[in-house]
Design a protein around this motif. Structure first.
Motif, mmCIF file in Angstrom:
data_model
loop_
_atom_site.group_PDB
_atom_site.id
_atom_site.type_symbol
_atom_site.label_atom_id
_atom_site.label_comp_id
_atom_site.label_asym_id
_atom_site.label_seq_id
_atom_site.Cartn_x
_atom_site.Cartn_y
_atom_site.Cartn_z
ATOM 1 N N TYR A 219 34.454 -25.011 5.567
ATOM 2 C CA TYR A 219 35.487 -25.176 6.595
ATOM 3 C C TYR A 219 34.891 -25.283 7.992
ATOM 4 O O TYR A 219 33.810 -24.766 8.282
ATOM 5 N N ARG A 243 41.770 -23.581 10.786
ATOM 6 C CA ARG A 243 40.626 -24.186 10.105
ATOM 7 C C ARG A 243 41.015 -25.487 9.410
ATOM 8 O O ARG A 243 42.189 -25.769 9.183
ATOM 9 N N SER A 244 39.957 -26.256 9.060
ATOM 10 C CA SER A 244 40.138 -27.547 8.400
ATOM 11 C C SER A 244 38.897 -27.848 7.571
ATOM 12 O O SER A 244 37.800 -27.370 7.876
ATOM 13 N N THR A 245 39.038 -28.655 6.541
ATOM 14 C CA THR A 245 37.883 -29.106 5.775
ATOM 15 C C THR A 245 37.211 -30.306 6.421
ATOM 16 O O THR A 245 36.133 -30.719 6.004
ATOM 17 N N TYR A 251 43.926 -29.217 11.414
ATOM 18 C CA TYR A 251 43.687 -27.784 11.439
ATOM 19 C C TYR A 251 45.011 -27.026 11.254
ATOM 20 O O TYR A 251 46.052 -27.446 11.774
#
Length: 321
Positions: A219, A243-245, A251
């Protein structure tokens, strides 16, 4: 962002304050020395801890420490200011250098910084580089690399550097006007190309700025400051995260709320004495965070705080205080 560094030092002199915060999730470190600061940007080389900070009396503020707890005020970068900065300031206004984001990339020292004035979208992000790294102090200004004006979709302040998992470098920036943005920058000169700017967080109800991204595991974590800064004990800043991949989003916070819709999991908010925590930065591995907060018992002076970041089994950072 608008009290001079000298005033910050005077108001914060003698304050080894770090143990007095209420409802502490993890106790901040006990800090000594030059701990008056605003928007502290934390970076660590092999032997030295560095902090780069907002000033409004010319130059880019610098502090250093051998252990991360006892801080010394260093000489500013470009102490007299630069002629081009005046383009982005009201007439006869002293240069306001905001929220620098500095470190090293492939052996090159870099320092992104912002020139602007309160409430204005007439802003510029500048870049200084040092071929010998941070410690050499041989900084060369590369001029304005991103600018904004009234009516643009972003405000060109609060720059921060991050490297994606594939090795591509990026710059995070933005404040209030459509929130936080990100753009890829050149691996050669660290400047952004034309276009390619992505909006990754907004909070029209509260305001949002000081975007800072850390890559951990699979992440990318986007840390932000929400609310109002720069009002001493009346400041409403607080620190939040999503959060984000993907480094460019989308996000979302721990509850799944998009950061483009005001989302953000709270990590720090005002206590009884220290108000408006924000201006946060972290070491690249996410292990330590630095931030400022305003001392309600000392005329609202902004003070440096640092502490270890605890990451839960769910992969989320825990409240810092």
């Amino acid at each position: 962002m608008f009290q001079t560094l000298k005033r910050l030092q005077r108001l914060a002199a003698g304050c080894a304050l770090a143990a007095a915060l209420p409802l502490a999730q993890a106790a901040p470190w006990t800090l000594t020395g030059a701990i008056g600061t605003h928007d502290p940007h934390l970076y660590k080389t092999s032997s030295t801890w560095w902090l780069f900070e907002t000033t409004d009396n010319g130059g880019i503020g610098v502090k250093y420490s051998s252990n991360g707890t006892a801080w010394t005020q260093g000489l500013p970068i470009f102490p007299g200011g630069l002629a081009w900065w005046k383009t982005y300031l009201p007439t006869n206004k002293t240069a306001m250098v905001w929220a620098p984001g500095c470190g090293e990339y492939n052996g090159l020292g870099y320092c992104y910084y912002a020139i602007s004035s309160f409430g204005s979208q007439k802003s510029a992000i500048g870049l200084a580089t040092s071929a010998g790294g941070i410690a050499s102090g041989q900084w060369v200004d590369q001029g304005a690399i991103l600018t904004s004006k009234s009516g643009d979709g972003y405000n060109a302040i609060d720059p921060a550097f991050v490297v994606a998992a594939n090795g591509d470098p990026y710059m995070v920036f933005g404040s209030f006007w459509n929130g936080i943005h990100i753009t890829r920058v050149s691996k050669v000169n660290l400047k952004p190309p034309t276009g390619g700017i992505v909006n990754i967080a907004k909070d029209t109800a509260n305001g949002i700025e000081n975007g800072f991204i850390v890559r951990k595991g699979s992440y990318y974590y986007l840390f932000v400051s929400k609310g109002a800064c720069c009002q001493g004990a009346n400041s409403t800043y607080r620190i939040a995260v999503g959060r984000s991949t993907s480094i460019t989003g989308p996000y979302a916070d721990k509850a799944g709320v998009s950061m483009m819709s005001g989302g953000g999991t709270l990590l720090a908010s005002s206590g009884s004495r220290f108000k408006g925590p924000g201006g946060q930065s972290l070491l690249a591995d996410g292990s330590v965070m630095a931030w400022h907060a305003y001392d309600a018992q000392n005329n609202g002076a902004p003070v440096l705080f640092m502490g270890n970041v605890t990451w839960g089994s769910d992969g989320w950072p825990q409240a810092v205080w």
